[in-house]
Design an enzyme around this catalytic site. Structure first.
Site, mmCIF file in Angstrom:
data_model
loop_
_atom_site.group_PDB
_atom_site.id
_atom_site.type_symbol
_atom_site.label_atom_id
_atom_site.label_comp_id
_atom_site.label_asym_id
_atom_site.label_seq_id
_atom_site.Cartn_x
_atom_site.Cartn_y
_atom_site.Cartn_z
ATOM 1 N N LYS A 113 64.220 -20.179 99.699
ATOM 2 C CA LYS A 113 62.962 -20.944 100.823
ATOM 3 C C LYS A 113 63.787 -22.368 100.488
ATOM 4 O O LYS A 113 63.749 -23.213 101.804
ATOM 5 C CB LYS A 113 61.529 -20.988 100.618
ATOM 6 C CG LYS A 113 60.745 -19.345 100.280
ATOM 7 C CD LYS A 113 60.627 -18.885 102.095
ATOM 8 C CE LYS A 113 59.711 -17.662 101.309
ATOM 9 N NZ LYS A 113 59.976 -16.945 100.455
HETATM 10 C C1 LIG Z 1 59.752 -15.181 100.950
HETATM 11 C C2 LIG Z 1 60.159 -14.141 100.638
HETATM 12 C C3 LIG Z 1 60.735 -12.944 100.118
HETATM 13 C C4 LIG Z 1 60.584 -12.594 102.286
HETATM 14 O O1 LIG Z 1 61.198 -12.858 103.141
HETATM 15 P P1 LIG Z 1 60.310 -13.378 104.233
HETATM 16 O O2 LIG Z 1 61.479 -14.373 105.006
HETATM 17 O O3 LIG Z 1 59.586 -14.261 104.295
HETATM 18 O O4 LIG Z 1 61.009 -11.694 104.573
HETATM 19 C C5 LIG Z 1 61.369 -12.379 99.427
HETATM 20 N N1 LIG Z 1 61.307 -13.175 98.282
HETATM 21 C C6 LIG Z 1 61.477 -14.157 98.241
HETATM 22 C C7 LIG Z 1 61.133 -14.572 96.733
HETATM 23 C C8 LIG Z 1 60.353 -14.659 98.318
HETATM 24 O O5 LIG Z 1 60.231 -15.825 98.325
#
Ligand SMILES: *Cc1c(COP(=O)(O)O)cnc(C)c1O
Length: 495
Positions: A113
């Site tokens: 993120k």
């Molecule tokens: C948010 C997240 C995901 C999923 O990602 P999306 O963009 O919502 O599909 C997968 N793994 C981790 C560690 C995340 O923080």
């Protein structure tokens, strides 16, 4: 470049407006009207750039109302070595000849993120200036764990912006919770919510499209914006790392420019894999997009049957960031693949809201299966995968990445396709230390930050700096609300 809404293609805004507003008023998501293609010359130039330059370049193709200098300055700050511990920012780590791990967790909160949320505050602050917005932005975040902390870290003490984060009370790991509840900054608010991520996310969407609440906020000189992956400003920086990962595979000799790769992404809200789809449309030669889910396998069923059906049990798993039954960003994919058919998307989304399901037409279904392969993996196989990868390659992966690795292995076994594959690694294993430890055979009753040291001692991998610091921090936020109390909590915070 112009953006329109997935639910009303007559809406026309520039990128700055799309980013400032987050969600279109009709509840749709903003999408680019066309997807820019990279020429051979541009690919050749990208090969020679560093990550910051590649990111600014790719983002600039979409945010045409931002200048190249402006974007390069943002990228240089956001992906600076004082924030990202890996010099390559998002390095590619080959496990074997065909399996290449794209490590997206070297940022300040140790999850992918950060790749978008470190730069989003700059994109948003600039967007407010460009659109002449005079009200203060209040960013509302629904998080399944990682977005919340990454958004807090990005927006803490940013002028003219407040940020309120809500997470499902029993839906995040203790490390994730501590990361959020210990957040510093004078413009931040954090609360847990009784319920799961879908409850929190639907409430947020309701707030964004509620005219009365919007007016009530405007009286306080505030408007609501979003840092969730429904915001275009989240999606666009993510496209850059797929372009960059491809370039790195060319640079390190794994492939030649023009060779095809597959991309496999552990998926929840469909944001990260959607970015890979955009990278493909930009010209990165991606053969298959492999969509990996945990036991909440609504997307696996969708790609295999054409029916999206959220009427099913919600599973709390050891890959909690993927415990999602409504994958919001799928709407963008359907919009593009249907030839921007807003009427069809409106019908699907309204069926989803009323009946919890919809079935896509045959044309769409066949386009989806040309592009995508989908699979899922339960907790038992996740743990087995972590342990196998660690003993075979001496490489430690987290529970989400393990979903991706296992679904990729299943894909190879099923299809015999040995095309080199980039697997998105979405979090540091230390964020999910309890499950990772148990996967490699260490069971303990200890919870919280002490687990980090145990995992480090057991594996000889060092604890990432930002997580190691948690030990010395005190919890500032201990609120818990019901989903119906979220609105009041937000207005109390606005003041
Ligand atoms: C948010 C997240 C995901 C999923 O990602 P999306 O963009 O919502 O599909 C997968 N793994 C981790 C560690 C995340 O923080």
């Amino acid at each position: 470049m112009q953006y329109c809404s997935t639910r009303d293609s007559a809406v026309r805004v520039e990128a700055a407006k799309a980013i400032a507003q987050g969600l279109s008023r009709d509840g749709g998501l903003f999408c680019p009207m066309e997807i820019p293609r990279l020429s051979d010359l541009e690919f050749a130039a990208l090969l020679e750039m560093n990550y910051q330059q590649r990111a600014a370049f790719v983002i600039g193709k979409f945010l045409t109302d931002y200048s190249a200098d402006e974007l390069l300055e943002f990228a240089n700050t956001a992906y600076h070595s004082d924030r990202f511990t890996a010099p390559a920012v998002a390095p590619v780590h080959p496990l074997d000849d065909s399996t290449h791990i794209l490590e997206l967790w070297h940022g300040p909160t140790c999850a992918f993120k950060d790749m978008a949320l470190q730069i989003l505050p700059y994109l948003l602050t600039a967007a407010l200036k460009k659109t002449g917005e005079e009200k203060k932005a209040c960013i509302l975040v629904a998080t399944s764990g990682d977005t919340g902390k990454a958004a807090l870290e990005g927006f803490a003490d940013v002028d003219g912006i407040q940020i309120a984060v809500f997470y499902p009370k029993d839906g995040v790991s203790r490390v994730q919770e501590l990361q959020m509840t210990t957040q510093s900054g004078n413009n931040v608010y954090v609360s847990s919510v009784y319920g799961n991520f879908d409850h929190v996310q639907s409430k947020m969407k309701e707030i964004f499209s509620d005219v009365d609440l919007r007016e009530k906020a405007a009286e306080k000189n505030v408007f609501f914006s979003s840092a969730n992956s429904i915001n275009w400003g989240r999606a666009v920086p993510q496209i850059a790392y797929y372009v960059s990962g491809y370039c790195d595979m060319v640079k390190n000799g794994s492939i030649s420019l023009g060779d095809q790769i597959n991309v496999c992404v552990p998926t929840g809200n469909f944001g990260n894999i959607l970015a890979a789809y955009y990278a493909r449309e930009m010209g990165v030669p991606i053969k298959k997009l492999i969509c990996a889910s945990n036991e909440n396998n609504v997307l696996t069923d969708f790609f295999n049957t054409g029916c999206y059906d959220r009427n099913r049990d919600f599973h709390v798993t050891i890959s909690p960031a993927m415990d999602i039954l409504i994958s919001s960003n799928l709407e963008r994919l359907l919009f593009h693949l249907s030839g921007q058919d807003d009427k069809t998307i409106r019908a699907y989304m309204s069926a989803l809201a009323t009946d919890g399901k919809y079935v896509v037409n045959e044309a769409l279904k066949s386009r989806l299966s040309d592009l995508f392969h989908a699979g899922f993996c339960d907790d038992v196989r996740v743990k087995k995968t972590i342990s196998e990868v660690f003993s075979k390659y001496n490489y430690l992966i987290d529970t989400h990445t393990a979903v991706g690795v296992r679904v990729y292995q299943d894909y190879v076994a099923e299809t015999g396709d040995v095309t080199k594959t980039l697997i998105a690694s979405t979090a540091s294993p230390f964020k999910f230390a309890d499950s990772v430890l148990s996967a490699i055979g260490v069971d303990t009753d200890i919870d919280g930050t002490e687990l980090l040291d145990i995992l480090s001692k057991t594996t000889s991998v060092s604890v990432p700096g930002p997580l190691a610091e948690l030990k010395n921090k005190t919890e500032r936020f201990k609120n818990a609300v019901t989903k119906d109390e979220i609105v009041n909590a937000v207005f109390d915070f606005i003041g």
